[in-house]
Design a protein around this motif. Sequence first.
Motif, PDB file in Angstrom:
ATOM      1  N   ARG A 177     -29.470  -3.334  29.619  1.00 10.84           N
ATOM      2  CA  ARG A 177     -28.864  -3.395  28.289  1.00 10.84           C
ATOM      3  C   ARG A 177     -27.632  -4.300  28.278  1.00 10.84           C
ATOM      4  O   ARG A 177     -27.178  -4.770  29.313  1.00 10.84           O
TER       5      ARG A 177
ATOM      6  N   ALA B  85     -35.660   4.934  28.222  1.00  9.57           N
ATOM      7  CA  ALA B  85     -34.497   5.813  28.391  1.00  9.57           C
ATOM      8  C   ALA B  85     -33.993   6.327  27.042  1.00  9.57           C
ATOM      9  O   ALA B  85     -33.971   7.521  26.785  1.00  9.57           O
ATOM     10  N   SER B  86     -33.595   5.400  26.158  1.00  8.66           N
ATOM     11  CA  SER B  86     -32.976   5.817  24.888  1.00  8.66           C
ATOM     12  C   SER B  86     -33.889   6.741  24.095  1.00  8.66           C
ATOM     13  O   SER B  86     -33.431   7.744  23.528  1.00  8.66           O
TER      14      SER B  86
ATOM     15  N   LYS C  39     -31.427   9.320  37.817  1.00 11.40           N
ATOM     16  CA  LYS C  39     -30.119   8.746  37.518  1.00 11.40           C
ATOM     17  C   LYS C  39     -29.570   8.044  38.764  1.00 11.40           C
ATOM     18  O   LYS C  39     -29.827   8.464  39.893  1.00 11.40           O
ATOM     19  N   SER C  40     -28.811   6.991  38.550  1.00 11.13           N
ATOM     20  CA  SER C  40     -28.276   6.226  39.677  1.00 11.13           C
ATOM     21  C   SER C  40     -27.100   6.931  40.343  1.00 11.13           C
ATOM     22  O   SER C  40     -26.351   7.677  39.700  1.00 11.13           O
TER      23      SER C  40
ATOM     24  N   LYS D 116     -33.615  -4.210  39.523  1.00  9.41           N
ATOM     25  CA  LYS D 116     -33.422  -4.209  38.066  1.00  9.41           C
ATOM     26  C   LYS D 116     -32.408  -5.279  37.685  1.00  9.41           C
ATOM     27  O   LYS D 116     -31.271  -5.276  38.181  1.00  9.41           O
TER      28      LYS D 116
ATOM     29  N   THR E  98     -38.134  -3.030  30.440  1.00 11.91           N
ATOM     30  CA  THR E  98     -37.202  -2.016  29.952  1.00 11.91           C
ATOM     31  C   THR E  98     -36.280  -2.662  28.942  1.00 11.91           C
ATOM     32  O   THR E  98     -36.044  -3.874  28.980  1.00 11.91           O
ATOM     33  N   ASN E  99     -35.765  -1.828  28.041  1.00 12.27           N
ATOM     34  CA  ASN E  99     -34.807  -2.208  27.005  1.00 12.27           C
ATOM     35  C   ASN E  99     -35.519  -2.475  25.685  1.00 12.27           C
ATOM     36  O   ASN E  99     -35.964  -3.588  25.422  1.00 12.27           O
ATOM     37  N   GLY E 100     -35.630  -1.424  24.896  1.00 10.57           N
ATOM     38  CA  GLY E 100     -36.152  -1.571  23.540  1.00 10.57           C
ATOM     39  C   GLY E 100     -37.458  -0.857  23.263  1.00 10.57           C
ATOM     40  O   GLY E 100     -37.899  -0.820  22.120  1.00 10.57           O
TER      41      GLY E 100
ATOM     42  N   SER F  50     -34.052   5.537  34.373  1.00 16.56           N
ATOM     43  CA  SER F  50     -32.831   6.187  34.862  1.00 16.56           C
ATOM     44  C   SER F  50     -31.836   6.383  33.718  1.00 16.56           C
ATOM     45  O   SER F  50     -31.511   5.436  32.993  1.00 16.56           O
TER      46      SER F  50
ATOM     47  N   ASN G 145     -30.166  -1.086  40.826  1.00 20.58           N
ATOM     48  CA  ASN G 145     -29.784  -1.559  39.499  1.00 20.58           C
ATOM     49  C   ASN G 145     -28.670  -2.576  39.650  1.00 20.58           C
ATOM     50  O   ASN G 145     -27.541  -2.230  39.990  1.00 20.58           O
TER      51      ASN G 145
ATOM     52  N   GLU H  57     -28.927   9.731  31.897  1.00 21.43           N
ATOM     53  CA  GLU H  57     -28.406  11.090  32.003  1.00 21.43           C
ATOM     54  C   GLU H  57     -29.529  12.121  31.884  1.00 21.43           C
ATOM     55  O   GLU H  57     -29.391  13.243  32.352  1.00 21.43           O
TER      56      GLU H  57
HETATM   57  C1  LIG Z   1     -27.086   6.902  28.642  1.00 22.01           C
HETATM   58  C2  LIG Z   1     -27.763   5.912  29.543  1.00 22.01           C
HETATM   59  C3  LIG Z   1     -27.521   5.953  30.908  1.00 22.01           C
HETATM   60  C4  LIG Z   1     -28.137   5.045  31.769  1.00 22.01           C
HETATM   61  N1  LIG Z   1     -27.894   5.109  33.104  1.00 22.01           N
HETATM   62  C5  LIG Z   1     -28.539   4.261  33.940  1.00 22.01           C
HETATM   63  C6  LIG Z   1     -28.372   4.370  35.340  1.00 22.01           C
HETATM   64  O1  LIG Z   1     -27.653   5.220  35.849  1.00 22.01           O
HETATM   65  N2  LIG Z   1     -29.046   3.479  36.119  1.00 22.01           N
HETATM   66  C7  LIG Z   1     -29.859   2.526  35.600  1.00 22.01           C
HETATM   67  O2  LIG Z   1     -30.463   1.752  36.350  1.00 22.01           O
HETATM   68  N3  LIG Z   1     -30.041   2.403  34.279  1.00 22.01           N
HETATM   69  C8  LIG Z   1     -29.407   3.254  33.442  1.00 22.01           C
HETATM   70  N4  LIG Z   1     -29.604   3.138  32.095  1.00 22.01           N
HETATM   71  C9  LIG Z   1     -30.460   2.064  31.565  1.00 22.01           C
HETATM   72  C10 LIG Z   1     -31.872   2.572  31.307  1.00 22.01           C
HETATM   73  O3  LIG Z   1     -32.493   2.932  32.515  1.00 22.01           O
HETATM   74  C11 LIG Z   1     -32.735   1.524  30.587  1.00 22.01           C
HETATM   75  O4  LIG Z   1     -33.006   0.445  31.441  1.00 22.01           O
HETATM   76  C12 LIG Z   1     -32.058   0.993  29.323  1.00 22.01           C
HETATM   77  O5  LIG Z   1     -31.492   2.037  28.581  1.00 22.01           O
HETATM   78  C13 LIG Z   1     -33.022   0.229  28.424  1.00 22.01           C
HETATM   79  O6  LIG Z   1     -34.130   0.989  28.070  1.00 22.01           O
HETATM   80  P1  LIG Z   1     -34.231   1.782  26.679  1.00 22.01           P
HETATM   81  O7  LIG Z   1     -34.271   0.781  25.585  1.00 22.01           O
HETATM   82  O8  LIG Z   1     -35.516   2.541  26.815  1.00 22.01           O
HETATM   83  O9  LIG Z   1     -33.045   2.678  26.587  1.00 22.01           O
HETATM   84  C14 LIG Z   1     -28.999   4.052  31.232  1.00 22.01           C
HETATM   85  C15 LIG Z   1     -29.243   4.028  29.858  1.00 22.01           C
HETATM   86  C16 LIG Z   1     -28.651   4.937  29.017  1.00 22.01           C
HETATM   87  C17 LIG Z   1     -28.949   4.864  27.545  1.00 22.01           C
END
Ligand SMILES: Cc1cc2nc3c(=O)[nH]c(=O)nc-3n(C[C@H](O)[C@H](O)[C@H](O)COP(=O)(O)O)c2cc1C
Length: 350
Positions: free
Chosen positions: A212, A285-286, A45-46, A184, A262-264, A21, A144, A23
Motif C-alpha cells: 500500500r 487484507a482490508s 502478521k509480520s 513483497k 495484493t492491494n485493492g 498479513s 515484506n 492485524e
Molecule cells: C491494518 C493493516 C495491517 C497490515 N500489516 C501488514 C504486515 O504486518 N505485514 C505485511 O506484509 N503487510 C501488512 N499489511 C498489508 C496487507 O498485507 C496487504 O498487502 C495490503 O493491505 C493490500 O491489500 P488489501 O487491499 O487487500 O488491503 C497490512 C494492511 C493493513 C490494512
Amino acid sequence: MADLSTRLGPLSLANPVIAASSEFTMTERGIRACVDAGAGAVVAKSVNENPAAARQLDIARYALLDGDFAQRPWSSPQRGDSLFNQSGLAQVPLDDWLAMLDRCERYARTRDCRVIGSITVAEPGPAAEIARAMAEVTSAVEINLSAPHGREVTGAVRQLSSAEAVGEYTAAVRAAVACPLIVKLTGQTTDVVALAQQALANGADAVSMIGRFQGFVPDLDTQRPVLGSWGAIGGSWTLPLSLYWVSKSHLALPAGFPIIGTNGARDGDDVLRFLLSGATAVQLASAVLARGPGVLAQAVSRLHAYLDEHGIDRVGDLVGRAARAARSYAELDQTDPSERSRPWELFLTD
Ligand SMILES: Cc1cc2nc3c(=O)[nH]c(=O)nc-3n(C[C@H](O)[C@H](O)[C@H](O)COP(=O)(O)O)c2cc1C
C-alpha cells in the motif's frame, strides 16, 4: 468442479485466495478463522527484531473511508471503502510467536490450507535469522519490503524502493532458508518490474505486489488530518495500479514465475481481475478487516462459479489471459473517425 489449485514455486495451494498479513492474522483466533473460511493460505502478521516496530502498534489508529474520503462507521462497511491506518508489528516474544505459528500451521494442514510466516524487515541479518526459525514451523516465509510506514518510522521497518536493496535483503534471507520464499514489493517506486527481477535473481520463489501507499486525508469538518497524521491507504482506487504492475511483471518475468497480487482486491471478482492480469494467487487484507473472513469464502465460491460458467477446468488457465491480450499503444489501430467517441464535446457549444 473446476480445479482451483495453484503453485507458488515449490508450494502448492488448494486455491489462490490468501488472507494477507494484517492485524486480523495477528492472533491464533484470527488465523484459524481465515483457515476455516477456506483460504488457500494465511499470511500471519509480520514481526521483526526491532521493539520499536512492535511499539508502533500502540499508536495505531484505523479509519474506514468512503468513496468521497469521508469516514464511514465500522458498523456499515461497504465494498468500495478504503482502509486508512497506522500500524505496528506483533507484540509477542518471538518464541511464543513461533509456537503459535506452529499450532496454526498444524491446524491449517488439516483444512488443506497453509500458513506463511511474515517479516517486515528492518535489518537484513536479523530478518534472515528470524526467517530461519520461522521456516521450521511454517510452509513458507514472506519478507515484506514494502511497509509504507517505513516512511514515518525510519529504521524500525523499511520500505525498500531500490532494486539493489531488494536484491540485498532477498539474498540474505535466501541464504538462511531453504523453504519457499516470497518477497513483497512496494509500488512506491519507479519500476516494480525491476524490483521483481532483482528478487528473482537473488532467489525468491515468488513475489507479491504491490504494497500500500502512504496517504494524507484532511477532514473537512475539523480541518485536521484524519488519524491525526499520515497513514497507509488502499482501496478500490488502487486496484488498477496493482493490476498494472502485475500485468507488466507477468509479461516481463520468465513464464511461470509466481506473482501474488495484493492491494485493492475486494472480492472474488477482483481476485479474477488479478488472475487475468497475471497473478497466480491473491492476498486480501482490508476486505477481511472491514467485512470479516467470510469474504474469503465468498471469493472462493465466486471462482468456482466463474470457472463453471466459462467452461474452464483449471484456474491456472486464466492466469495472465488479459495481460497477454493487451496491445502496446504503438500497436493500437487507428480508430475509424466515425466511431471515435469524444463525449466531452457535449459540453462545447459553438
Ligand atoms: C491494518 C493493516 C495491517 C497490515 N500489516 C501488514 C504486515 O504486518 N505485514 C505485511 O506484509 N503487510 C501488512 N499489511 C498489508 C496487507 O498485507 C496487504 O498487502 C495490503 O493491505 C493490500 O491489500 P488489501 O487491499 O487487500 O488491503 C497490512 C494492511 C493493513 C490494512
